[in-house]
Design a protein around this motif. Sequence first.
Motif, PDB file in Angstrom:
ATOM      1  N   SER A   6       0.822  -1.202   0.000  1.00  0.00           N
ATOM      2  CA  SER A   6       0.000   0.000   0.000  1.00  0.00           C
ATOM      3  C   SER A   6       0.863   1.262   0.000  1.00  0.00           C
ATOM      4  CB  SER A   6      -0.921  -0.014   1.219  1.00  0.00           C
ATOM      5  OG  SER A   6      -1.684   1.160   1.271  1.00  0.00           O
ATOM      6  N   LYS A   7       1.876   1.283   0.849  1.00  0.00           N
ATOM      7  CA  LYS A   7       2.768   2.455   0.904  1.00  0.00           C
ATOM      8  C   LYS A   7       3.567   2.595  -0.388  1.00  0.00           C
ATOM      9  CE  LYS A   7       3.285   2.733   5.877  1.00  0.00           C
ATOM     10  NZ  LYS A   7       4.198   2.617   7.019  1.00  0.00           N
ATOM     11  N   ARG A   8       3.991   1.486  -0.939  1.00  0.00           N
ATOM     12  CA  ARG A   8       4.765   1.539  -2.184  1.00  0.00           C
ATOM     13  C   ARG A   8       3.905   2.085  -3.325  1.00  0.00           C
ATOM     14  NH1 ARG A   8       9.670  -0.708  -3.993  1.00  0.00           N
ATOM     15  NH2 ARG A   8       9.893  -1.574  -1.924  1.00  0.00           N
ATOM     16  N   VAL A   9       2.666   1.643  -3.414  1.00  0.00           N
ATOM     17  CA  VAL A   9       1.755   2.127  -4.457  1.00  0.00           C
ATOM     18  C   VAL A   9       1.500   3.617  -4.274  1.00  0.00           C
ATOM     19  CG1 VAL A   9      -0.629   2.000  -5.283  1.00  0.00           C
ATOM     20  CG2 VAL A   9       0.672  -0.081  -4.926  1.00  0.00           C
ATOM     21  N   LEU A  12       4.454   5.497  -5.468  1.00  0.00           N
ATOM     22  CA  LEU A  12       4.478   5.516  -6.937  1.00  0.00           C
ATOM     23  C   LEU A  12       3.514   6.560  -7.489  1.00  0.00           C
ATOM     24  CD1 LEU A  12       4.587   1.710  -7.828  1.00  0.00           C
ATOM     25  CD2 LEU A  12       6.361   3.389  -8.294  1.00  0.00           C
ATOM     26  N   LEU A  13       2.309   6.610  -6.926  1.00  0.00           N
ATOM     27  CA  LEU A  13       1.326   7.585  -7.392  1.00  0.00           C
ATOM     28  C   LEU A  13       1.773   9.008  -7.085  1.00  0.00           C
ATOM     29  CD1 LEU A  13      -2.037   5.833  -6.429  1.00  0.00           C
ATOM     30  CD2 LEU A  13      -1.047   6.073  -8.708  1.00  0.00           C
ATOM     31  N   SER A  14       2.270   9.232  -5.879  1.00  0.00           N
ATOM     32  CA  SER A  14       2.718  10.578  -5.488  1.00  0.00           C
ATOM     33  C   SER A  14       3.830  11.095  -6.381  1.00  0.00           C
ATOM     34  CB  SER A  14       3.225  10.583  -4.038  1.00  0.00           C
ATOM     35  OG  SER A  14       2.190  10.312  -3.158  1.00  0.00           O
ATOM     36  N   ASN A  15       4.702  10.195  -6.821  1.00  0.00           N
ATOM     37  CA  ASN A  15       5.850  10.589  -7.640  1.00  0.00           C
ATOM     38  C   ASN A  15       5.560  10.579  -9.139  1.00  0.00           C
ATOM     39  OD1 ASN A  15       7.366  10.900  -5.313  1.00  0.00           O
ATOM     40  ND2 ASN A  15       8.120   8.805  -5.380  1.00  0.00           N
ATOM     41  N   HIS A  63      -2.884   5.650 -17.171  1.00  0.00           N
ATOM     42  CA  HIS A  63      -1.801   5.409 -16.216  1.00  0.00           C
ATOM     43  C   HIS A  63      -1.724   3.899 -16.002  1.00  0.00           C
ATOM     44  CE1 HIS A  63       0.539   5.548 -12.536  1.00  0.00           C
ATOM     45  NE2 HIS A  63       0.770   6.828 -12.783  1.00  0.00           N
ATOM     46  N   PRO A  64      -0.559   3.281 -16.243  1.00  0.00           N
ATOM     47  CA  PRO A  64      -0.457   1.811 -16.227  1.00  0.00           C
ATOM     48  C   PRO A  64      -0.959   1.144 -14.947  1.00  0.00           C
ATOM     49  CG  PRO A  64       1.614   2.808 -16.937  1.00  0.00           C
ATOM     50  CD  PRO A  64       0.713   3.921 -16.527  1.00  0.00           C
ATOM     51  N   ILE A  65      -0.621   1.670 -13.803  1.00  0.00           N
ATOM     52  CA  ILE A  65      -1.013   1.005 -12.555  1.00  0.00           C
ATOM     53  C   ILE A  65      -2.520   1.115 -12.325  1.00  0.00           C
ATOM     54  CG2 ILE A  65      -0.599   2.936 -10.977  1.00  0.00           C
ATOM     55  CD1 ILE A  65       0.659   0.836  -9.064  1.00  0.00           C
ATOM     56  N   ILE A  66      -3.111   2.233 -12.744  1.00  0.00           N
ATOM     57  CA  ILE A  66      -4.563   2.395 -12.612  1.00  0.00           C
ATOM     58  C   ILE A  66      -5.269   1.457 -13.594  1.00  0.00           C
ATOM     59  CG2 ILE A  66      -6.504   4.016 -12.783  1.00  0.00           C
ATOM     60  CD1 ILE A  66      -4.640   4.751 -10.484  1.00  0.00           C
ATOM     61  N   CYS A 171       4.908  -3.043  -7.855  1.00  0.00           N
ATOM     62  CA  CYS A 171       6.108  -2.205  -7.836  1.00  0.00           C
ATOM     63  C   CYS A 171       6.544  -1.800  -9.241  1.00  0.00           C
ATOM     64  CB  CYS A 171       7.257  -2.935  -7.151  1.00  0.00           C
ATOM     65  SG  CYS A 171       6.891  -3.315  -5.440  1.00  0.00           S
ATOM     66  N   SER A 172       6.266  -2.636 -10.217  1.00  0.00           N
ATOM     67  CA  SER A 172       6.746  -2.345 -11.569  1.00  0.00           C
ATOM     68  C   SER A 172       5.655  -1.861 -12.502  1.00  0.00           C
ATOM     69  CB  SER A 172       7.394  -3.598 -12.166  1.00  0.00           C
ATOM     70  OG  SER A 172       6.420  -4.609 -12.302  1.00  0.00           O
ATOM     71  N   SER A 173       4.416  -1.719 -12.007  1.00  0.00           N
ATOM     72  CA  SER A 173       3.306  -1.308 -12.874  1.00  0.00           C
ATOM     73  C   SER A 173       3.448   0.107 -13.402  1.00  0.00           C
ATOM     74  CB  SER A 173       1.973  -1.408 -12.109  1.00  0.00           C
ATOM     75  OG  SER A 173       1.662  -2.753 -11.901  1.00  0.00           O
ATOM     76  N   ASN A 174       4.205   0.926 -12.730  1.00  0.00           N
ATOM     77  CA  ASN A 174       4.309   2.333 -13.117  1.00  0.00           C
ATOM     78  C   ASN A 174       5.387   2.564 -14.168  1.00  0.00           C
ATOM     79  OD1 ASN A 174       3.329   4.955 -12.873  1.00  0.00           O
ATOM     80  ND2 ASN A 174       4.918   5.510 -11.441  1.00  0.00           N
ATOM     81  N   LYS A 175       6.098   1.520 -14.569  1.00  0.00           N
ATOM     82  CA  LYS A 175       7.210   1.706 -15.498  1.00  0.00           C
ATOM     83  C   LYS A 175       6.800   1.481 -16.919  1.00  0.00           C
ATOM     84  CE  LYS A 175      10.490   0.658 -11.974  1.00  0.00           C
ATOM     85  NZ  LYS A 175      11.339  -0.247 -11.364  1.00  0.00           N
TER      86      LYS A 175
END
Length: 175
Positions: A6-9, A12-15, A63-66, A171-175
């Motif tokens: 949860s914190k990692r996601v 990722l969103l914040s950045n 957005h990939p993670i969304i 962890c890698s969904s945002n790349k």
Amino acid sequence: MGISASKRVKTLLSNSAEFNSACDSVYSYCLSLTQHAFPGVFLYQLNTASEKLYQILTVDQPHPIILKWVSSPPTNSQVDSAIGVVTRRPNKDLGYDEHTIGPNRFKEWAVELFGSAIAANANKAVLRRVPIGVAGIVGVGVVTRSGKDLVGTAIGVYALGIATSIYLGLCSSNK
């Protein structure tokens, strides 16, 4: 694995420049609905804001993670839960009173909302996949008459593998 999923996601969103851009756009949109007459976005506007954010993050500027983890706009209860979490934190921006939130709080709310939705859907994925695999391992164990220690170890390794796979996918969904 270190930091929780949860914190990692949420980090990722914040950045994410795309996520921040979408938040800025929706915040401005909400202010325009009130003709900029108030110092922030009203809490009652947040359901509309969540739908608009979802639209931007899945269709306009995907957005990939969304796309991967949020299959529908957040529900009213998710919106309310996220605003409850954010408003309990110490106030960092001056644009907040009991009826409105400023741009910083709006971004915090959006990160909380979508981060929690992603984490919840990832947890559901783990809970869906593990029982199916466990049933298969137990079935093979029964047919081959393997010892319960071997079957138990295989189940543990399988469950850990599924959880790790989903965690690393977050962890890698945002790349």
